[in-house]
Design an enzyme around this catalytic site. Structure first.
Site, PDB file in Angstrom:
ATOM      1  N   GLY A 243      -4.863  11.384 -42.420  1.00  0.00           N
ATOM      2  CA  GLY A 243      -6.055  10.868 -43.095  1.00  0.00           C
ATOM      3  C   GLY A 243      -5.724  10.215 -44.411  1.00  0.00           C
ATOM      4  N   GLY A 246      -6.184  12.149 -50.543  1.00  0.00           N
ATOM      5  CA  GLY A 246      -7.215  12.926 -51.257  1.00  0.00           C
ATOM      6  C   GLY A 246      -8.321  13.488 -50.401  1.00  0.00           C
ATOM      7  N   THR A 247      -8.117  13.487 -49.078  1.00  0.00           N
ATOM      8  CA  THR A 247      -9.202  13.980 -48.225  1.00  0.00           C
ATOM      9  C   THR A 247      -9.096  15.471 -47.948  1.00  0.00           C
ATOM     10  OG1 THR A 247      -7.912  13.034 -46.449  1.00  0.00           O
ATOM     11  CG2 THR A 247      -9.925  11.884 -47.046  1.00  0.00           C
ATOM     12  N   GLY A 248      -8.076  16.107 -48.476  1.00  0.00           N
ATOM     13  CA  GLY A 248      -8.017  17.561 -48.373  1.00  0.00           C
ATOM     14  C   GLY A 248      -7.032  18.087 -47.338  1.00  0.00           C
ATOM     15  N   THR A 250      -3.725  18.724 -47.766  1.00  0.00           N
ATOM     16  CA  THR A 250      -2.917  19.788 -48.362  1.00  0.00           C
ATOM     17  C   THR A 250      -3.773  21.034 -48.562  1.00  0.00           C
ATOM     18  OG1 THR A 250      -1.809  18.003 -49.513  1.00  0.00           O
ATOM     19  CG2 THR A 250      -1.270  20.218 -50.206  1.00  0.00           C
ATOM     20  N   GLU A 467     -24.481 -12.201 -62.158  1.00  0.00           N
ATOM     21  CA  GLU A 467     -24.840 -10.889 -61.598  1.00  0.00           C
ATOM     22  C   GLU A 467     -26.230 -10.923 -60.962  1.00  0.00           C
ATOM     23  OE1 GLU A 467     -22.634  -8.748 -61.176  1.00  0.00           O
ATOM     24  OE2 GLU A 467     -21.144  -9.557 -62.549  1.00  0.00           O
ATOM     25  N   ASP A 541     -14.620 -12.092 -56.557  1.00  0.00           N
ATOM     26  CA  ASP A 541     -15.507 -12.256 -55.396  1.00  0.00           C
ATOM     27  C   ASP A 541     -14.833 -13.141 -54.347  1.00  0.00           C
ATOM     28  OD1 ASP A 541     -17.393 -10.917 -56.860  1.00  0.00           O
ATOM     29  OD2 ASP A 541     -18.383 -12.735 -57.586  1.00  0.00           O
TER      30      ASP A 541
END
Ligand code: ATP
Length: 668
Positions: A243, A246-248, A250, A467, A541
């Site tokens: 994955g 940082g998705t968990g 470990t 913007e 952009d």
């Protein structure tokens, strides 16, 4: 009025540590000392080297003749009293050197110390003769040698060699983790059942329900192997957690360790890699040997791509040999232990595409567990976990926070929570409020607010129009991402920004992609329409739009002239320098991309000119307020015609709930 004075008290050292002027850092040996030692040795060798001399041997009688003429400045008699080495006064040097009976074989050198050597038969002869000379008024400087000390002899002979051994041991120790002969030993950290250092449980892992279920099964295998083996099932050998960062992954592996109650070896793929050939393979062997001794146990290899990269990708580049040897050893070891031996390998990677196919086959890593970016309900749970230790205000709603953080990984969410707490602390708040979380999200997405960045009125107007262009289009286009807020306060590298709520779509249609491109081009289109000249502000952009358009043609087969073709190789084997299409197709691809972008640009201009007065109004509000939210847009444009995907899902859920309620009521 109260004034604050800075705290000038110096920290006092703890009572059991006497204050020391230089601090009492423990002595630590490091590379610096090695360099110092080498320098010291070189300096010692330099200063101790013998000066250049010229010398000749003479007989005892010759020596006596010269001595009577007071030719020698000093004598050095060796320890045994068998040889005198006498230094000749410079004015006699030429005469003595040239008096060599062997027909001037000696070449005389000016300005070089000249010595003579005399052998003497009687050890006391030198002393007796010196006394005799003294009586005649000649007083040579006589020294009797003590001989070289054995200690220094040994040092000079073996010193450099010892130093080399010392340096070698030091380097090896650093690599081998203490033992100079432990280079080939595994660097895995062992968390035993008894270890208290680590206790992550499944409760600390939020969301990831499918992945959790799979690993829970592994824990169960280890706890009750009989239940499975009695039915004839084999315990899996390994599971690969795959994955994005940082998705968990470990965290999940740590939770397995915490729950399984078996020894847990943890190491990273790069721990196998060393500059010495054969070390990696030997570490793999050692790891499996230790694991088998401790079975049942779990071995966790984080970032396995460091060793598991496909073999033979760079033929001819010898540097890969060591890594390939290590991988081969890993493959062999994973085949080698029986499936019921109780050693389970967990590994994590975010680059499964580059892993060697042999590693992925069933029988090695039987299971691939996908750990994806969390969806809305998962994000909510992750927030709950990370808010456990944070003092939050009642205004904080995890559902709302989860909605504001699409595309965030578990690590990002942990970061948001921490950042929010820091922001609240900075403002001396008693607890963390909703706006702190919003600021934290903004900061993580857009970077730090830079109010100090100086912009002219003209520039601010241009940014506001740009913007407002994005905002108008995202409101008007059915499939554009719904807008959350727009700002003209510079943040990070951007001068202004529009925040959208990305739709977490499972599949994306051509029209959706086109609407997104159109909305992204809204800024540039507004500049051209309203100001009449375009600026560099749209560079980001344009980059995104170009990438998106190329992806549409090359990967999704959405070109008009070249439809249904995909030029992407998902196996990860690049085409290298050759492209999988002809030059003619390459030109066509470029044409297609240009067509898509031009088309959407014209569309953007068209929509903006249709709503020019509202666009202008929006730009004015933006200039005035600096930050506007979707509510402000609603005031100007009226309610948005289309529901966003998440609103659609909520509506469906509400409908479902209503239906269920009706059904329940009827059954009552
Ligand atoms: P990488 O691939 O970069 O190594 P990873 O997938 O191994 O990343 P972790 O190191 O497990 O990611 O996660 C980092 C941090 O993110 C964890 O320490 C934890 O605080 C938080 N985190 C990630 N996922 C979750 C989750 N599902 N529940 C709770 N916290 C999570």
């Amino acid at each position: 009025m109260s004034s604050q004075t800075p705290n000038t008290n110096k920290p006092t050292p703890p009572p059991n540590q006497p204050p020391t002027p230089g601090g009492n850092k423990p002595f630590k040996f490091n590379m610096g000392w090695i360099y110092m030692l080498i320098l010291f040795m070189l300096a010692a060798i330099y200063f101790n080297r013998e000066p250049e001399t010229q010398s000749r041997e003479i007989s005892w009688s010759e020596f006596k003749t010269y001595s009577e003429r007071d030719v020698f400045s000093k004598w050095l008699v060796n320890k045994e009293g068998s040889v005198i080495k006498a230094t000749v006064k410079p004015e006699f040097a030429e005469e003595i050197m040239k008096a060599d009976s062997a027909a001037n074989k000696q070449v005389f050198k000016q300005n070089v110390e000249t010595t003579i050597l005399v052998e003497i038969s009687n050890p006391d002869a030198a002393r007796i003769y010196a006394d005799e000379l003294e009586k005649n008024g000649i007083k040579p400087d006589v020294k009797f040698g003590k001989g070289n000390s054995t200690f220094w002899n040994i040092i000079w002979q073996f010193g450099p060699f010892l130093l080399l051994i010392f340096v070698w041991i030091y380097i090896i120790r650093r690599m081998g983790g203490g033992n100079p002969f432990g280079v080939g030993k595994t660097k895995a950290q062992l968390y035993d059942k008894t270890g208290k250092s680590q206790k992550v449980t499944f409760q600390d892992v939020a969301g990831l329900s499918e992945a959790k279920q799979e690993v829970e099964e592994i824990v169960d295998f280890l706890k009750n192997p009989k239940k499975y083996t009695e039915l004839g099932a084999k315990i899996p050998k390994g599971a690969l957690l795959v994955g994005p960062p940082g998705t968990g992954k470990t965290l999940l592996a740590k939770a397995v360790a915490g729950e399984a109650d078996v020894p847990f070896f943890s190491l990273s793929g790069s721990d196998f890699v060393e500059m010495f050939v054969g070390v990696g393979a030997s570490r793999v062997r050692d790891l499996f040997r230790q694991a088998k001794e401790k079975a049942p146990c779990i071995v966790f290899i984080d970032e396995i791509d460091a060793v598991g990269r496909a073999r033979g990708r760079n033929p001819g580049m010898g540097a890969n040999d060591e890594r390939e040897n290590t991988l081969n050893q890993l493959l062999t070891e994973m085949d080698g232990f029986g499936s019921n031996s109780g050693v389970i390998i967990l590994a994590a990677t975010n680059r499964v595409d580059i892993l060697d196919k042999a590693l992925l086959r069933a029988g090695r890593f039987d299971r691939q567990i996908n750990v994806d970016l969390p969806e809305l309900p998962d994000r909510k749970e992750i927030f709950v976990v990370h808010l456990r230790n944070i003092k939050i205000d009642q205004s904080v709603d995890t559902e709302f926070l989860a909605r504001q953080t699409p595309g965030f990984s578990g690590a990002d969410i942990a970061n948001v929570c921490n950042e929010a707490a820091l922001i609240a602390a900075r403002h001396d708040k008693e607890n963390v409020q909703r706006e702190d979380f919003m600021n934290a999200v903004d900061r993580i997405v857009g970077g730090l607010e830079k109010k100090s960045k100086v912009t002219t009125l003209e520039e601010r107007r241009s940014i506001a129009i740009h913007e407002a262009g994005h905002a108008t289009l995202s409101w008007m286009l059915e499939y554009a991402n719904p807008l959350v807020k727009v700002t003209i306060v510079p943040r990070g590298k951007a001068l202004g920004a529009a925040w959208y709520m990305p739709e977490e779509r499972q599949i994306t249609t051509r029209q959706q992609l086109e609407d997104e491109i159109c909305a992204t081009l809204g800024g540039r289109a507004a500049e051209e329409l309203v100001i009449g000249c375009i600026s560099t502000g749209a560079a980001n952009d344009l980059e995104r739009v170009t990438k998106q358009a190329y992806a549409m043609v090359l990967y999704y087969g959405m070109g008009r002239e070249i439809p249904n073709l995909n030029y992407y190789d998902s196996s990860g084997q690049d085409y290298g320098f050759t492209k999988p299409y002809s030059d003619k197709t390459a030109r066509l691809i470029d044409e297609e991309v240009k067509y898509i972008i031009n088309n959407q640009y014209e569309r953007a201009k068209q929509i903006l000119s249709e709503h020019s007065s509202q666009h202008q109004q929006l730009a004015d509000v933006l200039l005035d307020k600096e930050v506007i939210f979707s509510d402000d847009l609603e005031k100007i444009f009226g309610k948005r015609k289309w529901l966003s995907r998440s609103q659609e899902i909520l509506k469906q859920q509400d409908l479902l709930n209503d239906e269920n309620k009706d059904a329940e009521e009827k059954s009552d």
